[in-house]
Design an enzyme around this catalytic site. Structure first.
Site, mmCIF file in Angstrom:
data_model
loop_
_atom_site.group_PDB
_atom_site.id
_atom_site.type_symbol
_atom_site.label_atom_id
_atom_site.label_comp_id
_atom_site.label_asym_id
_atom_site.label_seq_id
_atom_site.Cartn_x
_atom_site.Cartn_y
_atom_site.Cartn_z
ATOM 1 N N GLU A 164 18.398 -3.818 18.253
ATOM 2 C CA GLU A 164 17.769 -2.712 18.566
ATOM 3 C C GLU A 164 18.175 -2.672 20.113
ATOM 4 O OE1 GLU A 164 13.509 -3.196 18.433
ATOM 5 O OE2 GLU A 164 13.857 -3.142 15.774
ATOM 6 N N GLU A 282 15.125 -5.133 6.615
ATOM 7 C CA GLU A 282 13.674 -5.001 7.058
ATOM 8 C C GLU A 282 13.174 -3.756 6.204
ATOM 9 O OE1 GLU A 282 12.749 -4.853 11.050
ATOM 10 O OE2 GLU A 282 14.337 -6.355 11.556
ATOM 11 N N SER A 646 -3.515 17.092 -33.116
ATOM 12 C CA SER A 646 -4.082 16.095 -32.314
ATOM 13 C C SER A 646 -5.355 16.229 -32.690
ATOM 14 C CB SER A 646 -3.526 16.342 -31.077
ATOM 15 O OG SER A 646 -3.846 15.504 -30.082
HETATM 16 C C1 XIL Z 1 7.673 -7.396 13.553
HETATM 17 C C2 XIL Z 1 6.790 -8.304 12.841
HETATM 18 O O1 XIL Z 1 6.815 -8.053 11.600
HETATM 19 C C3 XIL Z 1 5.586 -8.304 13.226
HETATM 20 O O2 XIL Z 1 4.775 -9.515 12.647
HETATM 21 C C4 XIL Z 1 5.500 -8.516 14.900
HETATM 22 O O3 XIL Z 1 4.213 -8.311 15.731
HETATM 23 C C5 XIL Z 1 6.692 -7.527 15.591
HETATM 24 O O4 XIL Z 1 7.827 -7.537 14.846
HETATM 25 N N1 XIL Z 1 12.130 -4.644 13.935
HETATM 26 C C6 XIL Z 1 12.380 -6.034 13.810
HETATM 27 C C7 XIL Z 1 11.401 -6.965 13.448
HETATM 28 O O5 XIL Z 1 13.433 -6.327 13.787
HETATM 29 O O6 XIL Z 1 11.466 -8.314 14.036
HETATM 30 C C8 XIL Z 1 10.134 -6.435 13.809
HETATM 31 O O7 XIL Z 1 9.160 -7.298 13.172
HETATM 32 C C9 XIL Z 1 9.995 -5.201 13.168
HETATM 33 C C10 XIL Z 1 10.856 -4.099 13.574
#
Ligand code: XIL
Length: 743
Positions: A164, A282, A646
């Site tokens: 990010e 993700e 039916s």
């Molecule tokens: C998230 C987790 O799922 C949560 O439990 C935590 O509180 C915050 O982070 N992008 C990412 C992940 O790369 O690491 C993030 O994960 C979600 C967004």
């Protein structure tokens, strides 16, 4: 809607076989042991992000083994967790996940080495809290990366090295009268200290530590065209400078409304110009509007999902995976962010995953797992024409020569439009806004030939399609659609054929205290005098003037549950079928009477108590005498038939058996069967006609017909090829049955 389906199921069950259940009821998984990883073995790995509970609980461990072949630690390998202070390392949780992978031979994706969030912020300051120089930061980052990468080298095959680092919305501004674009990079602490150099440094450190690991840049909103291009430019710049970066991670935090299939496709295509490895890192598809960074969490106890929402999610998952399968040469892993809805970081009430809050497979799981490569590769011909039933001047809906249906709708402010047609097990065809602002979409597969009811669901509200006519079905007027059938000539209006009449009859019903409606088909020759010339003229002068006229037998023809007295002659084309059969000399003309079978009132759960007694009184004691006194009928049992489709078949069976003196011919069209022991006197009827579609329960029809014949009864069975519990089955059944009546 659910209620409707349930009732239909109950009715069918009551009428016939248990095999119908498989067709109408909960789907039976023919491959319960097949996991998503197995279904996708020729495409890409399927991964999951795990927390500590997931790797501790035996059931959740088993589920992970069954479904996934790649794992990511949801939080436990992040710098802030593993390295909270310069001299404090906490490997326990990360080790637990790594060991689970080691023990089970599952590959581990490392997540992540450098991120603005959940980071080891101590790296930025000295003991006195003062900002350090970037060289100090790099030294600390390098040591961190080396330690972590080395520790998990044996099991981690890919690392999200930098997470990010690109801006969502760089704000450009005017500087000295010149437009200056905004900063493409996120202005994180890392960036403020080092500029974009830290990104390249992190990759170099990781590559030093494990030259074999695949190194990824990972980000969200990665399909947004602007951000996509910024990511592309950054990766390109690094590659040109010789930085070891091998892959791009598309986080894939989507929602049910977007991104569009086109934007996902464009992003994968663009990234694949730079890298050989794309991972969706993700994936989750939430049910609210927010995407990527701006989140709306929806936690608490799991609440049920509105069916239209589920349909939208099914469709979005379907589109995402369809695009990813198309790019299987570059996409090599797709990871769900969390195991089940209960674990989801966006909350259980976003229902974002294929497994529910109890880790059970949701319908969307099957959308993902049970994809059909034939559908992926289908070529849809562009020869769409307006549907036969379209309202005047309406171009849509359209049907092509293969039987695909295309919709186009103007609903400028709508958030979602779903067409109930083209279920494919996932709730219908979801339309998407095209570039001109119209909601458009095509059914995923060709539809069965013949007539289909459907409706639209616009933002959860069920409405009819203004493009086409309405037909009574499901206890309401619904939109209707006609898919051309190879044998359609028999129910088409022909210019070269004389036509009969369908007229409305209002008859008194004492038993219900109502004036009831029937529609009566009379053949083209109705009202003609028997014979020709002088003899016929002479007959006209006798009695009330009708004494010389031809009299006709009568078929009392019933509709199904949720339909009414209009269904047989509108969507059933009963009158047209008769005109054509008569013109071809295939039948001797007869009258058809169609009245409401009082089926709409039958409530869910009450079908077993349904006796058709009230309707029997209306039909046999009120309507039959009325018809015999107002029409030119032959008023005897051997000139009277009863048939129904039916639930109308269910009624036919009950009434013909209770009143054998009234009807001489029986027909059940997708409406159950008679058993030999039902028939008290083998001479009580001249025909038992039983039929259904080949997609219903043909074996049952064939076996039943054989059993009736073996008992010496005049039974005929008919199976309509390639059709289900729909009107083409019944149009064809009428065509097959009509020549056998009144013989
Ligand atoms: C998230 C987790 O799922 C949560 O439990 C935590 O509180 C915050 O982070 N992008 C990412 C992940 O790369 O690491 C993030 O994960 C979600 C967004």
């Amino acid at each position: 809607m659910k209620q409707t389906v349930k009732l239909a199921v109950a009715l069918l069950l009551a009428m016939s076989s248990s095999s119908v259940w498989a067709q109408w009821g909960a789907p039976v998984d023919p491959n319960p042991n097949m996991g998503m990883k197995d279904a996708y073995k020729d495409y890409f790995m399927i991964g999951v992000a795990l927390n500590q509970r997931n790797v501790t609980d035996a059931d959740q461990q088993a589920l992970t083994r069954q479904e996934f072949n790649s794992v990511t630690a949801e939080n436990d390998m992040k710098p802030g967790m593993i390295h909270p202070k310069e001299d404090v390392w906490d490997f326990e949780k990360a080790d637990k996940i790594a060991n689970f992978c080691r023990q089970n031979g599952i590959k581990l994706r490392g997540h992540c080495l450098c991120w603005h969030s959940q980071f080891a912020d101590w790296m930025f300051t000295d003991k006195k809290g003062r900002e350090v120089k970037k060289e100090v930061f790099y030294k600390r980052l390098r040591e961190h990366i080396h330690t972590v990468v080395n520790r998990y080298k044996d099991v981690v095959y890919a690392w999200d090295v930098v997470n990010e680092a690109i801006s969502d919305n760089p704000r450009g501004r005017m500087v000295d009268g010149k437009w200056t674009p905004g900063n493409p990079y996120r202005e994180s602490r890392h960036y403020k200290l080092c500029g974009d150099e830290f990104i390249a440094k992190a990759f170099e450190f990781a590559h030093e530590a494990d030259p074999n690991a695949l190194l990824f840049y990972n980000d969200y909103n990665e399909c947004d065209p602007g951000k996509r291009d910024r990511i592309y430019d950054m990766v390109k710049k690094m590659q040109d400078a010789g930085v070891p970066i091998h892959g791009i991670g598309m986080q894939g935090h989507y929602n049910v409304y977007g991104p569009s299939e086109e934007d996902i496709d464009a992003a994968v295509t663009k990234y694949s110009q730079l890298v050989k490895h794309i991972h969706v890192t993700e994936l989750d598809i939430r049910m609210n509007m927010e995407m990527g960074g701006q989140l709306q969490f929806s936690r608490g106890e799991a609440k049920p999902v509105a069916p239209y929402m589920q349909a939208l999610q099914n469709d979005q998952y379907n589109r995402v995976f369809r695009v990813l399968r198309k790019h299987k040469d570059v996409v090599d892993c797709v990871t769900f962010w969390n195991l089940g809805d209960r674990d989801s970081w966006v909350g259980v009430n976003n229902h974002p995953l294929p497994f529910d809050e109890n880790y059970k497979r949701k319908p969307v799981y099957y959308v993902i797992r049970d994809f059909d490569p034939a559908v992926d590769n289908a070529v849809i011909k562009d020869d769409f024409k307006p549907n036969y039933w379209n309202q005047p001047g309406q171009e849509y809906p359209q049907v092509n020569s293969q039987g695909y249906v295309r919709f186009r709708l103007d609903a400028p402010d709508a958030k979602s439009v779903i067409v109930s047609l083209g279920l494919g097990g996932r709730g219908g065809t979801v339309l998407r806004k095209d570039k001109d602002g119209f909601w458009t979409g095509t059914t995923e597969r060709p539809e069965d030939p013949g007539f289909h009811y459907y409706h639209l669901t616009i933002d959860g509200a069920v409405v009819n399609d203004p493009g086409t006519h309405n037909f009574f079905g499901s206890c309401r007027w619904e939109s209707g659609m006609e898919i051309p059938a190879p044998d359609e000539a028999f129910y088409q209006v022909r210019k070269d054929v004389p036509h009969g009449n369908v007229s409305q009859v209002l008859f008194p019903s004492k038993s219900t205290g109502e004036v009831k409606t029937a529609w009566v088909y009379t053949p083209p020759t109705y009202g003609n005098f028997i014979g020709k010339g002088a003899k016929a003229k002479q007959r006209q002068r006798v009695g009330d003037g009708t004494s010389g006229m031809e009299r006709f037998p009568v078929l009392y023809l019933q509709h199904g549950w949720g339909e009414n007295e209009t269904s047989w002659f509108r969507q059933g084309c009963a009158g047209i079928i008769m005109d054509n059969l008569i013109a071809e000399g295939k039948i001797k003309p007869f009258i058809i009477v169609m009245t409401y079978g009082m089926t709409n009132d039958v409530k869910f759960g009450k079908i077993r108590e349904f006796t058709a007694k009230e309707f029997e009184t209306v039909l046999v004691d009120e309507l039959v005498p009325y018809i015999d006194s107002h029409f030119l009928t032959k008023a005897d049992k051997w000139s009277r038939a009863m048939a129904g489709l039916s639930m109308g078949g269910f009624e036919t069976r009950l009434i013909t058996l209770r009143r054998p003196e009234v009807f001489g011919y029986y027909g059940l069209l997708s409406g159950g069967q008679y058993a030999p022991e039902d028939i008290k006197d083998p001479k009580q009827m001249h025909l038992i006609f039983q039929s259904c579609g080949s997609k219903e329960y043909p074996d049952r029809i064939n076996q039943s017909t054989e059993a009736l014949k073996a008992a010496g009864l005049p039974a005929v069975g008919y199976v309509s090829e390639g059709t289900a519990h729909e009107f083409l089955t019944w149009r064809r059944s009428l065509k097959e049955m009509a020549p056998l009546l009144f013989k």
